[in-house]
Motif scaffolding. Sequence first.
Motif, short mmCIF file in Angstrom:
data_model
loop_
_atom_site.label_atom_id
_atom_site.label_comp_id
_atom_site.label_asym_id
_atom_site.label_seq_id
_atom_site.Cartn_x
_atom_site.Cartn_y
_atom_site.Cartn_z
N ALA A 91 -55.98 -24.19 -25.32
CA ALA A 91 -54.60 -24.46 -24.90
C ALA A 91 -53.67 -24.69 -26.09
CB ALA A 91 -54.58 -25.66 -23.96
N HIS A 92 -54.08 -25.51 -27.06
CA HIS A 92 -53.20 -25.80 -28.19
C HIS A 92 -53.04 -24.57 -29.09
CE1 HIS A 92 -53.54 -30.49 -28.02
NE2 HIS A 92 -53.07 -29.94 -26.92
N GLU A 93 -54.10 -23.82 -29.30
CA GLU A 93 -53.97 -22.59 -30.11
C GLU A 93 -53.06 -21.58 -29.42
OE1 GLU A 93 -57.65 -20.86 -31.31
OE2 GLU A 93 -58.13 -22.47 -32.74
N ASP A 94 -53.20 -21.46 -28.10
CA ASP A 94 -52.37 -20.50 -27.35
C ASP A 94 -50.88 -20.87 -27.46
OD1 ASP A 94 -54.66 -19.22 -26.62
OD2 ASP A 94 -54.78 -20.15 -24.63
N ARG A 95 -50.59 -22.17 -27.34
CA ARG A 95 -49.19 -22.61 -27.43
C ARG A 95 -48.66 -22.43 -28.86
NH1 ARG A 95 -44.51 -22.09 -25.96
NH2 ARG A 95 -43.08 -23.82 -26.44
N ALA A 96 -49.49 -22.73 -29.84
CA ALA A 96 -49.07 -22.55 -31.23
C ALA A 96 -48.80 -21.07 -31.53
CB ALA A 96 -50.16 -23.09 -32.17
N LEU A 97 -49.64 -20.18 -30.98
CA LEU A 97 -49.44 -18.73 -31.16
C LEU A 97 -48.07 -18.31 -30.61
CD1 LEU A 97 -50.43 -15.83 -31.73
CD2 LEU A 97 -51.52 -15.85 -29.48
N ALA A 98 -47.74 -18.83 -29.43
CA ALA A 98 -46.45 -18.47 -28.82
C ALA A 98 -45.29 -18.94 -29.69
CB ALA A 98 -46.37 -19.08 -27.42
N ILE A 99 -45.39 -20.15 -30.24
CA ILE A 99 -44.30 -20.68 -31.08
C ILE A 99 -44.18 -19.87 -32.36
CG2 ILE A 99 -43.56 -22.69 -32.41
CD1 ILE A 99 -44.91 -24.44 -30.27
N VAL A 100 -45.32 -19.52 -32.99
CA VAL A 100 -45.29 -18.73 -34.23
C VAL A 100 -44.66 -17.36 -33.98
CG1 VAL A 100 -46.72 -17.56 -35.95
CG2 VAL A 100 -47.24 -19.90 -35.30
N LYS A 101 -45.04 -16.72 -32.89
CA LYS A 101 -44.47 -15.40 -32.57
C LYS A 101 -42.96 -15.51 -32.32
CE LYS A 101 -47.99 -12.47 -32.59
NZ LYS A 101 -47.98 -11.28 -33.46
N GLU A 102 -42.60 -16.58 -31.61
CA GLU A 102 -41.18 -16.80 -31.29
C GLU A 102 -40.36 -17.06 -32.55
OE1 GLU A 102 -40.64 -19.96 -28.32
OE2 GLU A 102 -39.13 -20.81 -29.65
N THR A 103 -40.96 -17.74 -33.52
CA THR A 103 -40.23 -18.14 -34.72
C THR A 103 -40.28 -17.11 -35.83
OG1 THR A 103 -40.87 -20.42 -34.18
CG2 THR A 103 -39.95 -20.03 -36.37
N LEU A 104 -41.48 -16.54 -36.06
CA LEU A 104 -41.67 -15.62 -37.19
C LEU A 104 -41.64 -14.16 -36.79
CD1 LEU A 104 -44.43 -17.51 -39.24
CD2 LEU A 104 -41.94 -17.55 -39.54
N GLY A 105 -41.58 -13.87 -35.50
CA GLY A 105 -41.47 -12.49 -35.05
C GLY A 105 -42.79 -11.74 -35.10
N ASP A 106 -42.71 -10.42 -35.40
CA ASP A 106 -43.89 -9.56 -35.35
C ASP A 106 -44.70 -9.68 -36.63
OD1 ASP A 106 -45.69 -7.70 -34.53
OD2 ASP A 106 -44.48 -5.97 -35.12
N ILE A 107 -45.53 -10.71 -36.68
CA ILE A 107 -46.36 -10.96 -37.85
C ILE A 107 -47.81 -11.09 -37.37
CG2 ILE A 107 -46.03 -13.47 -37.66
CD1 ILE A 107 -46.09 -13.65 -40.68
N PRO A 108 -48.79 -10.58 -38.13
CA PRO A 108 -50.19 -10.71 -37.68
C PRO A 108 -50.60 -12.18 -37.57
CG PRO A 108 -50.00 -9.13 -39.48
CD PRO A 108 -48.67 -9.82 -39.38
N VAL A 109 -51.13 -12.56 -36.42
CA VAL A 109 -51.58 -13.93 -36.19
C VAL A 109 -52.99 -13.90 -35.61
CG1 VAL A 109 -51.11 -16.15 -35.09
CG2 VAL A 109 -49.21 -14.63 -35.68
N THR A 110 -53.89 -14.70 -36.15
CA THR A 110 -55.25 -14.81 -35.63
C THR A 110 -55.49 -16.23 -35.14
OG1 THR A 110 -56.06 -13.15 -37.19
CG2 THR A 110 -57.70 -14.55 -36.14
N VAL A 111 -56.04 -16.38 -33.93
CA VAL A 111 -56.41 -17.70 -33.42
C VAL A 111 -57.93 -17.82 -33.46
CG1 VAL A 111 -54.37 -18.07 -32.01
CG2 VAL A 111 -56.29 -16.80 -31.07
N SER A 112 -58.40 -19.00 -33.82
CA SER A 112 -59.82 -19.14 -34.16
C SER A 112 -60.75 -19.03 -32.97
CB SER A 112 -60.05 -20.47 -34.87
OG SER A 112 -59.99 -21.55 -33.96
N ASN A 113 -60.27 -19.35 -31.73
CA ASN A 113 -61.19 -19.30 -30.59
C ASN A 113 -61.64 -17.88 -30.28
OD1 ASN A 113 -59.64 -18.23 -28.00
ND2 ASN A 113 -58.19 -19.47 -29.15
N GLU A 114 -60.95 -16.87 -30.84
CA GLU A 114 -61.34 -15.48 -30.61
C GLU A 114 -62.25 -14.95 -31.72
OE1 GLU A 114 -57.69 -13.37 -30.32
OE2 GLU A 114 -57.25 -14.07 -28.29
N ILE A 115 -62.53 -15.77 -32.72
CA ILE A 115 -63.24 -15.28 -33.90
C ILE A 115 -64.65 -15.84 -34.04
CG2 ILE A 115 -63.24 -15.24 -36.44
CD1 ILE A 115 -61.21 -13.38 -35.22
N ALA A 116 -64.80 -17.15 -33.93
CA ALA A 116 -66.08 -17.74 -34.34
C ALA A 116 -66.48 -18.90 -33.46
CB ALA A 116 -66.00 -18.17 -35.81
N SER A 117 -67.49 -19.64 -33.93
CA SER A 117 -68.16 -20.64 -33.10
C SER A 117 -67.57 -22.03 -33.34
CB SER A 117 -69.65 -20.60 -33.41
OG SER A 117 -70.36 -21.42 -32.54
#
Length: 517
Positions: free
Chosen positions: A161-187
């Motif tokens: 939940a917190h990573e998802d919300r942070a992703l939305a804020i980063v996209k809203e603020t910084l625009g089209d920039i590559p963003v990776t959230v950790s829950n999709e990557i590793a353990s």
Amino acid sequence: MSYKLGIDVGGTNTDAVLIDDQNRILSQIKTPTSEDVMTGINKAVVSVLDQVDIRRDEIGHAMLGTTHSTNAIVTRKNLLKTGVIRIGKPATMCIEPMIDWPVELLEAASCGTYMITGGHEFDGREIFPLDEEEIRQACADMKGKAEAVAITSVFSPVSSAHEDRALAIVKETLGDIPVTVSNEIASIGILERENATILNASLNKVARVMAEGFQKALKEAAVTDAAVYICQNDGTLMNIDYAVEYPILTIACGPTNSIRGASFLSGKEDAIVLDVGGTTSDIGVIKGGFPRESSLAVEIGGARTNFRMPDLNSIGLGGGTIIHQTENDFTIGPESVGYQITDKSLVFGGKILTATDIIVRLGMAEIGDSSLVASIDKEFAQAVFDRMMETVSNGIDRMKLSKDPVPVVLVGGGSVLIGDKIDGVTELIRPESFGVANALGAAISQVSGQIERVYSLDQIPRDEAMEDAKKIATEEAVKAGADESTISIVEVDDVPLAYLPGNATRIRVKAVGFLKQ
């Protein structure tokens, strides 16, 4: 008729195969890997297609296993400057992000770190509410400096939940920039997961350039109708969009391609695979037809990570391995002449003694000009060869789960180095087309999805937790390009976590399916 084109880029050679819809090899080629990688790929594509008379528009699939991401991390080149957001203040402030990274990697990939109030417990309860204002302040500081962003939160594989919300804020603020959230990557482990997330974000440009370059190479070879896939390090494939989003999953895909190819060529679904290349030999394990995964943290370029990686033992022995003679002894590698073997090895007129020169001197292979190594003392050559085999035998023993002898499938262009007998091995299998097992492994690969989650069985019954994990893994396989109707669950791990309260258990599920047509 529909054909598949498989390409695998190694440190020494770039291999390619063309197979038909019955997985029969129609043509194969080995070309030297070029310094810029793409030139070697272009040459391999053109060469393997020139060997056959088929319509290029009948090639339906093209698969690439490549070292682009590994090279970028190792050389510290072409990495994006990445801003790091860690959600876990104050609980995780005692250890800063990237604290143990090599300085040169840190300078190449980092663009500042930001600690944010928030995070979850293992069972999904909030430690602190997410401070969105802190994220906006971090974005304001990163604007104009960061080329990518990595977001990590405490126990995000349990609650994103917190990573998802942070992703939305980063996209809203910084625009089209590559963003990776950790829950999709590793353990679970936050430091290793964070490292893997940062590396993934910083590789975005490398992945885009690689994908566009491969598509361009296919177009120049008049292969215009093929669906394009990139190999993952679990022996399966992902589509181009997925590969650009998760480039870290391509690291170590070469050895897994070899393991998959070795399994197909030998018909063995459980065995050890010895893949001998020009610089190293990789020893892996086939388990149910797929590479066995490592359960340990793995260092990549000096950064400790915990995302999925094949369980491999790499030893410094290949066709180009340099033999150093001393006054009373000798050493074998780990230095290698690599792709320059045809210029520098003695049998090709060079001046450096290599492992290939040794086996030619012993009459085990006809490579280059054997008269150029006739002056090597035969007893010396035999002693070097015996130590090479001892190294291989010890390497295989390290991958066994018991002392019992096991069958070994031998593949790779450098496999001529290996004798007919290895201690601790019941059967040494040299399948046909062993030299291009890696490219074949790429061509025959399926598509997978894998997830790992911690569930509190006090909150959800085990059966429901298992079904939830299978559902997510299936969705991931579909995202990667699998035909949903062909997907099956091939691996399930359920490990109770006794050190955590709430009857916690870690469930890992892997789903595999055939390519969507």
